[in-house]
Design a protein around this motif. Structure first.
Motif, PDB file in Angstrom:
ATOM      1  N   HIS A   1       0.821  -1.209   0.000  1.00  0.00           N
ATOM      2  CA  HIS A   1       0.000   0.000   0.000  1.00  0.00           C
ATOM      3  C   HIS A   1       0.858   1.264   0.000  1.00  0.00           C
ATOM      4  O   HIS A   1       0.607   2.189  -0.764  1.00  0.00           O
TER       5      HIS A   1
ATOM      6  N   LEU B   1       1.313   4.243  -2.963  1.00  0.00           N
ATOM      7  CA  LEU B   1       1.165   5.669  -2.693  1.00  0.00           C
ATOM      8  C   LEU B   1       2.446   6.412  -3.071  1.00  0.00           C
ATOM      9  O   LEU B   1       2.399   7.480  -3.694  1.00  0.00           O
TER      10      LEU B   1
ATOM     11  N   THR C   1       0.105   5.128   5.294  1.00  0.00           N
ATOM     12  CA  THR C   1      -1.025   4.279   4.940  1.00  0.00           C
ATOM     13  C   THR C   1      -1.443   3.533   6.193  1.00  0.00           C
ATOM     14  O   THR C   1      -0.623   3.247   7.068  1.00  0.00           O
TER      15      THR C   1
ATOM     16  N   GLY D   1      -7.491   4.132  -0.499  1.00  0.00           N
ATOM     17  CA  GLY D   1      -6.504   5.025  -1.099  1.00  0.00           C
ATOM     18  C   GLY D   1      -6.966   6.457  -1.221  1.00  0.00           C
ATOM     19  O   GLY D   1      -7.938   6.879  -0.617  1.00  0.00           O
TER      20      GLY D   1
END
Length: 159
Positions: free
Chosen positions: A16, A20, A111, A143
């Motif tokens: 994750h 990002l 995250t 997200g």
């Protein structure tokens, strides 16, 4: 857009934070550097949790391989971490502890699975007392939109 003074440095256990960081890199053109603990974390979630908690509790942070070099080339660092137990993941703590970020602009991005920022902004300020700490971005669940990401990057003066 190419931003040669920007370094996006991150640790990602479950992909994750990596995704990002890559989205930030696409918008900014900054350099991307992944922090890799040595040895790597195990594949088992339970084993990762156990090791991460032990590292945070004892302060015995993992070494990184390879380490990030030539930090003098950058004036702004975006530092990405998953929220681990309410704080900065141990590999990112290693990077912050081992790096001279004096006078550099530093912003966290995080995250999480619903835990928000935890104490990450405060911990970053504590670990980087000679840096200019900027507002961070925390992303939960599915997200962040490109528009939300652009807004944050403009807010901290990267775009």
């Amino acid at each position: 857009m190419m931003n040669s003074n920007l370094l996006i440095v991150y640790f990602s256990q479950s992909n994750h934070t990596r995704q990002l960081a890559q989205a930030i890199q696409r918008q900014t053109g900054g350099a991307l550097a992944e922090l890799l603990p040595d040895p790597p974390y195990p594949a088992s979630y339970r084993a990762v949790v156990q090791r991460g908690q032990e590292e945070l509790h004892t302060g015995n942070l993992p070494p990184l391989h390879p380490s990030v070099s030539q930090l003098d080339r950058y004036d702004t660092l975006l530092v990405g971490t998953p929220n681990w137990f309410g704080t900065i993941a141990p590999p990112v703590q290693t990077f912050l502890k081992d790096s001279d970020l004096s006078g550099k602009r530093v912003a966290p991005f995080c995250t999480n699975g619903g835990g928000g920022f935890g104490t990450i902004p405060q911990d970053l300020e504590r670990m980087c007392p000679a840096s200019i700490c900027l507002p961070g971005l925390q992303v939960s669940g599915s997200g962040v939109s490109e528009e939300q990401l652009s807004h944050w990057l403009r807010q901290i003066g990267v775009l």
